[in-house]
Design a protein around this motif. Structure first.
Motif, PDB file in Angstrom:
ATOM      1  N   MET A   1       0.809  -1.201   0.000  1.00 28.19           N
ATOM      2  CA  MET A   1       0.000   0.000   0.000  1.00 28.19           C
ATOM      3  C   MET A   1       0.851   1.263   0.000  1.00 28.19           C
ATOM      4  SD  MET A   1      -3.096  -0.471   2.516  1.00 28.19           S
ATOM      5  CE  MET A   1      -4.446  -1.546   2.262  1.00 28.19           C
ATOM      6  N   LYS A   2       1.996   1.116   0.625  1.00 28.86           N
ATOM      7  CA  LYS A   2       2.873   2.281   0.645  1.00 28.86           C
ATOM      8  C   LYS A   2       3.328   2.633  -0.762  1.00 28.86           C
ATOM      9  CE  LYS A   2       4.485   1.002   5.098  1.00 28.86           C
ATOM     10  NZ  LYS A   2       5.504   0.149   5.689  1.00 28.86           N
TER      11      LYS A   2
ATOM     12  N   LEU B   1       1.528   2.910  -3.305  1.00 35.44           N
ATOM     13  CA  LEU B   1       0.609   3.880  -3.888  1.00 35.44           C
ATOM     14  C   LEU B   1       1.083   5.288  -3.565  1.00 35.44           C
ATOM     15  CD1 LEU B   1      -2.027   4.337  -5.383  1.00 35.44           C
ATOM     16  CD2 LEU B   1      -3.231   4.168  -3.220  1.00 35.44           C
ATOM     17  N   MET B   2       1.445   5.445  -2.296  1.00 36.71           N
ATOM     18  CA  MET B   2       1.924   6.739  -1.846  1.00 36.71           C
ATOM     19  C   MET B   2       3.189   7.112  -2.602  1.00 36.71           C
ATOM     20  SD  MET B   2       2.356   7.762   2.074  1.00 36.71           S
ATOM     21  CE  MET B   2       4.076   7.618   2.415  1.00 36.71           C
TER      22      MET B   2
ATOM     23  N   VAL C   1       4.115   6.147  -5.542  1.00 34.72           N
ATOM     24  CA  VAL C   1       3.836   6.509  -6.934  1.00 34.72           C
ATOM     25  C   VAL C   1       3.369   7.961  -7.010  1.00 34.72           C
ATOM     26  CG1 VAL C   1       2.304   6.094  -8.887  1.00 34.72           C
ATOM     27  CG2 VAL C   1       3.342   4.163  -7.683  1.00 34.72           C
ATOM     28  N   PHE C   2       2.425   8.324  -6.148  1.00 32.65           N
ATOM     29  CA  PHE C   2       1.923   9.699  -6.153  1.00 32.65           C
ATOM     30  C   PHE C   2       3.055  10.697  -5.978  1.00 32.65           C
ATOM     31  CE2 PHE C   2      -2.501   8.393  -4.531  1.00 32.65           C
ATOM     32  CZ  PHE C   2      -2.947   8.321  -5.827  1.00 32.65           C
ATOM     33  N   LEU C   3       3.870  10.408  -4.975  1.00 34.89           N
ATOM     34  CA  LEU C   3       4.932  11.348  -4.661  1.00 34.89           C
ATOM     35  C   LEU C   3       5.936  11.443  -5.778  1.00 34.89           C
ATOM     36  CD1 LEU C   3       5.607  10.738  -0.903  1.00 34.89           C
ATOM     37  CD2 LEU C   3       4.567  12.683  -2.041  1.00 34.89           C
TER      38      LEU C   3
ATOM     39  N   LEU D   1       4.487  13.398  -8.657  1.00 33.89           N
ATOM     40  CA  LEU D   1       4.353  14.817  -8.353  1.00 33.89           C
ATOM     41  C   LEU D   1       5.719  15.502  -8.321  1.00 33.89           C
ATOM     42  CD1 LEU D   1       2.088  16.835  -7.535  1.00 33.89           C
ATOM     43  CD2 LEU D   1       2.910  16.545  -5.215  1.00 33.89           C
TER      44      LEU D   1
ATOM     45  N   GLY E   1       3.446   2.024  11.202  1.00 37.13           N
ATOM     46  CA  GLY E   1       3.237   1.270   9.959  1.00 37.13           C
ATOM     47  C   GLY E   1       1.776   0.902   9.783  1.00 37.13           C
TER      48      GLY E   1
ATOM     49  N   ILE F   1      -0.274   4.018   8.811  1.00 37.91           N
ATOM     50  CA  ILE F   1      -0.087   4.418   7.414  1.00 37.91           C
ATOM     51  C   ILE F   1      -0.815   3.448   6.493  1.00 37.91           C
ATOM     52  CG2 ILE F   1       1.616   4.630   5.563  1.00 37.91           C
ATOM     53  CD1 ILE F   1       3.542   5.770   7.578  1.00 37.91           C
ATOM     54  N   SER F   2      -0.706   2.185   6.850  1.00 38.84           N
ATOM     55  CA  SER F   2      -1.319   1.154   6.036  1.00 38.84           C
ATOM     56  C   SER F   2      -2.836   1.308   6.018  1.00 38.84           C
ATOM     57  CB  SER F   2      -0.902  -0.192   6.599  1.00 38.84           C
ATOM     58  OG  SER F   2      -1.452  -1.203   5.872  1.00 38.84           O
TER      59      SER F   2
ATOM     60  N   THR G   1      -3.766   4.907   4.115  1.00 43.17           N
ATOM     61  CA  THR G   1      -2.876   5.272   3.008  1.00 43.17           C
ATOM     62  C   THR G   1      -3.351   6.505   2.257  1.00 43.17           C
ATOM     63  OG1 THR G   1      -2.767   2.915   2.648  1.00 43.17           O
ATOM     64  CG2 THR G   1      -1.592   4.310   1.084  1.00 43.17           C
TER      65      THR G   1
ATOM     66  N   VAL H   1      -2.919   9.702   4.256  1.00 47.43           N
ATOM     67  CA  VAL H   1      -1.501  10.049   4.431  1.00 47.43           C
ATOM     68  C   VAL H   1      -0.936  10.568   3.110  1.00 47.43           C
ATOM     69  CG1 VAL H   1       0.781   9.139   4.958  1.00 47.43           C
ATOM     70  CG2 VAL H   1      -1.195   8.397   6.301  1.00 47.43           C
ATOM     71  N   THR H   2      -1.273   9.865   2.022  1.00 45.82           N
ATOM     72  CA  THR H   2      -0.806  10.301   0.703  1.00 45.82           C
ATOM     73  C   THR H   2      -1.223  11.741   0.441  1.00 45.82           C
ATOM     74  OG1 THR H   2      -1.187   8.069  -0.058  1.00 45.82           O
ATOM     75  CG2 THR H   2      -0.823   9.731  -1.748  1.00 45.82           C
TER      76      THR H   2
ATOM     77  N   VAL I   1       0.732  14.237   2.575  1.00 41.39           N
ATOM     78  CA  VAL I   1       2.107  14.384   2.096  1.00 41.39           C
ATOM     79  C   VAL I   1       2.132  15.197   0.799  1.00 41.39           C
ATOM     80  CG1 VAL I   1       4.139  13.151   1.257  1.00 41.39           C
ATOM     81  CG2 VAL I   1       2.859  12.269   3.222  1.00 41.39           C
ATOM     82  N   MET I   2       1.155  14.920  -0.065  1.00 39.43           N
ATOM     83  CA  MET I   2       1.094  15.674  -1.322  1.00 39.43           C
ATOM     84  C   MET I   2       0.883  17.159  -1.077  1.00 39.43           C
ATOM     85  SD  MET I   2      -1.061  13.365  -3.971  1.00 39.43           S
ATOM     86  CE  MET I   2      -1.628  14.846  -4.741  1.00 39.43           C
TER      87      MET I   2
ATOM     88  N   VAL J   1       4.209  18.544   0.029  1.00 35.58           N
ATOM     89  CA  VAL J   1       5.168  18.641  -1.083  1.00 35.58           C
ATOM     90  C   VAL J   1       4.791  19.779  -2.027  1.00 35.58           C
ATOM     91  CG1 VAL J   1       6.060  17.451  -3.121  1.00 35.58           C
ATOM     92  CG2 VAL J   1       5.790  16.202  -0.975  1.00 35.58           C
TER      93      VAL J   1
ATOM     94  N   VAL K   1      -9.210   5.585  -6.943  1.00 38.76           N
ATOM     95  CA  VAL K   1      -8.050   6.062  -6.192  1.00 38.76           C
ATOM     96  C   VAL K   1      -8.386   6.134  -4.706  1.00 38.76           C
ATOM     97  CG1 VAL K   1      -6.580   8.091  -5.813  1.00 38.76           C
ATOM     98  CG2 VAL K   1      -7.027   7.303  -8.131  1.00 38.76           C
TER      99      VAL K   1
ATOM    100  N   THR L   1      -7.512  14.117  -4.007  1.00 41.48           N
ATOM    101  CA  THR L   1      -6.174  13.758  -4.486  1.00 41.48           C
ATOM    102  C   THR L   1      -6.031  14.087  -5.965  1.00 41.48           C
ATOM    103  OG1 THR L   1      -6.056  11.995  -2.861  1.00 41.48           O
ATOM    104  CG2 THR L   1      -4.527  11.880  -4.712  1.00 41.48           C
TER     105      THR L   1
ATOM    106  N   SER M   1      -1.934   2.964 -11.628  1.00 42.42           N
ATOM    107  CA  SER M   1      -1.282   2.433 -10.422  1.00 42.42           C
ATOM    108  C   SER M   1      -2.291   2.161  -9.325  1.00 42.42           C
ATOM    109  CB  SER M   1      -0.185   3.361  -9.896  1.00 42.42           C
ATOM    110  OG  SER M   1      -0.033   4.463 -10.688  1.00 42.42           O
TER     111      SER M   1
ATOM    112  N   LEU N   1      -2.829  -1.536  -7.703  1.00 46.55           N
ATOM    113  CA  LEU N   1      -2.678  -1.823  -6.281  1.00 46.55           C
ATOM    114  C   LEU N   1      -3.981  -2.333  -5.678  1.00 46.55           C
ATOM    115  CD1 LEU N   1      -0.437   1.212  -5.591  1.00 46.55           C
ATOM    116  CD2 LEU N   1       0.212  -1.170  -5.261  1.00 46.55           C
TER     117      LEU N   1
ATOM    118  N   ARG O   1      -4.246  -5.975  -6.450  1.00 47.20           N
ATOM    119  CA  ARG O   1      -3.347  -6.785  -5.626  1.00 47.20           C
ATOM    120  C   ARG O   1      -3.878  -6.917  -4.205  1.00 47.20           C
ATOM    121  NH1 ARG O   1       2.463  -7.022  -6.935  1.00 47.20           N
ATOM    122  NH2 ARG O   1       2.694  -6.754  -4.718  1.00 47.20           N
ATOM    123  N   ARG O   2      -4.513  -5.838  -3.745  1.00 51.60           N
ATOM    124  CA  ARG O   2      -5.085  -5.879  -2.413  1.00 51.60           C
ATOM    125  C   ARG O   2      -6.223  -6.888  -2.372  1.00 51.60           C
ATOM    126  NH1 ARG O   2      -6.154   0.130  -0.567  1.00 51.60           N
ATOM    127  NH2 ARG O   2      -6.343   0.149  -2.804  1.00 51.60           N
TER     128      ARG O   2
END
Lengths: 367, 326
Positions: free
Chosen positions: A1-2, A4-5, A7-9, A12, B10, B13-14, B17, B20-21, B24-25, B28, B267, B288, B316, B320, B323-324
């Motif tokens: 799952m990480k 995914l994060m 890829v986004f980062l 970007l 962990g 975050i899991s 996700t 958190v993504t 972080v975006m 950034v 997403v 997002t 992506s 994912l 896969r999940r």
């Protein structure tokens, strides 16, 4: 799952790093360009000219393509305004939105030059720093009508198909509802009626600007209406060329034994004239081969240069009022077409001429 | 890997996700734009830009949870926008669809929602009772809605809307855009529905395993129909907001929005295998993708490359997701 994060980062950061370079140059003149849809040849050419001019003048150009989506265009405008961009070149998605666009830009003390899709009178009245730098779409239709009028005046026998008293026409439209489709179509129809023809629409349908769709439509119509139409009128060259291919394949030519021979002396090898808009290089080449009869050049270089120079003058000198752009002077008196028909804003209108591309002058348009 | 009750970074975050993504975006992008993207104005713009898509994504997200899909979303939103706009034009506008018509703003709102409701019922009927594959059923209704838009508007722009009507979407409550309030209400309603009602449990059950759901006594057809109806209602309101926000509508309004909405739901963690997806996730998905759009515009990324980036992100996310689910 990480992942995914990640890829986004990654995406970007790469995108950001690759393009943030231009952001660092503070003090550089910034011009925003809101462009409706570069899928269309004219708009794509227009955008390319803008990019070239920006590079030449050392201007930072933030060019955004809204891909036909008015909501997206508004979002892009908001984003650029929030960054402090004040001066814009705008190819709007629709005339009706130009008033709101102008008001938003005015609120920030900026200005804009509108091309291709006419701004409303209301948009130009928002302030003196809002300009028209365009050749209204409807003029393309009028020129098509004018070209056809001259053709049929010179060759009246060509009206004999179908109803001999009427001009029997087949129409190929761009994406329905698209401003270029609506304005061009209405204008060519009205132009022919104004020139005194009884217009009989034999068949009409959209081919979404595409040659292959146009060819398929024309194949069907040829099966149904062979000998019953005098002309094929397309909203753009792509579709006109699709129709030409269909007619050639079906042997709808002056001399089926020698399809490259213009027997009746009307300037083309086909039995009926086909006209388009855009004057793309492929189209002009087809004219040289006496296949396509005529097209109309909407001058991307002229419109883009005029609009860019207006925006550039506003950004560097504060105003462009009364000044020349691309050698053109603003109108001194109103004309018939909106928005330049309103005396109050005529002085903000720079009309870039359309050009008829006919068998007489097509050589001038070959690169 | 099973998480124990003991909290860990962990595990956090899991589990979150998406959130958190997003955070972080935001950080950034804030750095890349030197704070510009963090200002209130930027947030307001982002929220306004994504509100209509949020309605679409919430609707289609619920449908995807039931293992369905809805391609008609963009065109239904567009049709709703055209119908509502046509009833809200200024009476003195000569090119109005109904010149001289002067109705209170509530009428176009109801008419627009009505369009969505009708298409929701139609889609739901085809899928639940007609047993058409959702992809095909909604492909058909998408085309019908597109045709109706062109017929209704005569392929021209329905513009010059009354100020009172435009205020519905363009207004603010303090610093908060009205649009955000509408989305918040819808989110709250759907969150309660999915998490705290029997109907919510049924929706997840149908998506998780339709056969088992039927065996356990759930009226699968009726419940499926209701989901499409709710989605249609959301689209209807989205159309109203879109025309109110733009102050116009035309046959291209809403075009291709289904793809953005489906992408956002995906997403946001809504699984196409069914039975999985959360309202919060959908909203994060919308934000997002919205932030990516916004960021790339802000940074002046060439529009052509923006499409590549968006496509890469959608692929992506689905990869994912698969896969999940596996």
């Amino acid at each position: 799952m990480k992942k995914l994060m990640f890829v986004f980062l990654a995406v970007l950061l790469v995108a950001g790093a690759a393009f943030a370079g231009g952001q660092q140059d503070d003090g550089k003149t910034v011009i925003g360009a809101l462009i409706r849809n570069t899928d269309e040849q004219f708009v794509a050419d227009y955008a390319d000219v803008l990019k070239g001019l920006a590079e030449e003048k050392g201007v930072e150009l933030n060019l955004q393509d809204s891909r036909g989506d008015m909501a997206l265009q508004l979002d892009q405008l908001n984003t650029l305004l929030s960054q402090g961009v004040k001066y814009f070149v705008v190819v709007s998605n629709t005339t009706e939105a130009t008033g709101d666009i102008a008001k938003k830009i005015q609120a920030q003390g900026g200005g804009a030059a509108f091309s291709n899709i006419q701004p409303s009178v209301e948009a130009l009245k928002v302030g003196p720093n809002f300009y028209l730098a365009s050749s209204p779409e409807s003029v393309a239709g009028e020129i098509q009508a004018d070209i056809l009028d001259k053709y049929f005046k010179a060759h009246p026998e060509k009206l004999a198909n179908g109803d001999p008293d009427a001009l029997d026409a087949i129409f190929l439209y761009g994406q329905l509802g698209h401003p270029a489709q609506t304005y061009r179509t209405n204008a060519v129809k009205q132009g022919l009626i104004d020139a005194g023809y009884k217009l009989n629409v034999v068949a009409e349908d959209t081919a979404n600007w595409k040659p292959d769709e146009a060819q398929a439509k024309m194949d069907t119509w040829l099966a149904a209406f062979s000998g019953e139409f005098d002309v094929v009128i397309a909203n753009n060259d792509g579709m006109a060329l699709g129709a030409v291919e269909s007619l050639l394949t079906a042997g709808y030519v002056d001399d089926p034994n020698d399809p490259s021979k213009d027997v009746d002396g009307d300037g083309i090898v086909l039995k009926v004239p086909v006209v388009g808009v855009d004057a793309t290089q492929v189209a002009v080449k087809s004219m040289e081969e006496k296949k396509l009869y005529a097209t109309v050049l909407q001058d991307a270089v002229g419109q883009a240069t005029t609009a860019f120079e207006l925006a550039y003058m506003m950004a560097t000198e504060g105003s462009a009022t009364g000044k020349k752009a691309w050698g053109l002077s603003p109108l001194s008196a109103p004309i018939d077409e909106s928005p330049a028909n309103d005396a109050a804003v005529a002085g903000q209108c720079y009309l870039v001429p359309f050009k008829a591309v006919t068998p007489d002058n097509y050589k001038d348009f070959m690169n | 890997m099973k998480q124990l009750a003991k909290p860990s970074i962990g595990g956090f975050i899991s589990k979150y996700t998406g959130y958190v993504t997003f955070v972080v975006m935001v950080i950034v992008l804030g750095i890349l734009t030197r704070g510009g993207s963090l200002r209130l104005l930027s947030w307001q713009n982002l929220a306004i830009a994504e509100s209509v898509r949020a309605f679409g994504a919430l609707g289609v997200g619920m449908i995807i949870i039931t293992r369905g899909i809805d391609l008609s979303l963009g065109q239904v939103i567009g049709l709703s926008a055209c119908v509502s706009a046509s009833l809200a034009q200024t009476p003195d506008y000569v090119s109005a669809l109904y010149p001289g018509l002067d109705l209170p703003a509530i009428v176009p709102v109801i008419a627009g929602i009505g369009v969505g409701v009708l298409f929701g019922l139609f889609n739901g009927f085809l899928v639940a009772y007609g047993k058409l594959p959702p992809f095909i059923a909604t492909l058909g209704s998408m085309t019908i809605a597109a045709g109706l838009q062109l017929i209704y508007t005569h392929a021209s722009t329905v513009g010059s809307l009354q100020n009172e009507y435009k205020k519905i979407a363009q207004g603010f409550l303090g610093p908060v855009p009205n649009m955000v309030i509408y989305v918040a209400i819808a989110v709250l309603f759907l969150w309660v529905l999915l998490n705290h009602t029997k109907q919510g449990k049924r929706i997840y059950a149908i998506g998780g395993n339709p056969t088992a759901a039927r065996v356990s006594g759930i009226a699968v057809k009726f419940e499926t129909m209701k989901v499409y109806l709710m989605a249609g209602t959301l689209y209807g309101f989205a159309g109203v907001l879109l025309s109110s926000r733009l102050g116009l509508a035309n046959a291209l309004t809403g075009d291709m929005m289904e793809l953005d909405a489906i992408a956002a739901a995906t997403v946001g963690g809504v699984s196409h295998s069914g039975g999985v997806g959360k309202i919060g996730g959908i909203i994060i998905g919308v934000l997002t993708l919205g932030l990516i759009n916004f960021g790339m515009t802000y940074l002046g990324v060439d529009s052509y490359y923006q499409l590549l980036v968006k496509g890469a992100i959608i692929i992506s996310a689905v990869y994912l997701d698969m896969r999940r689910a596996a």
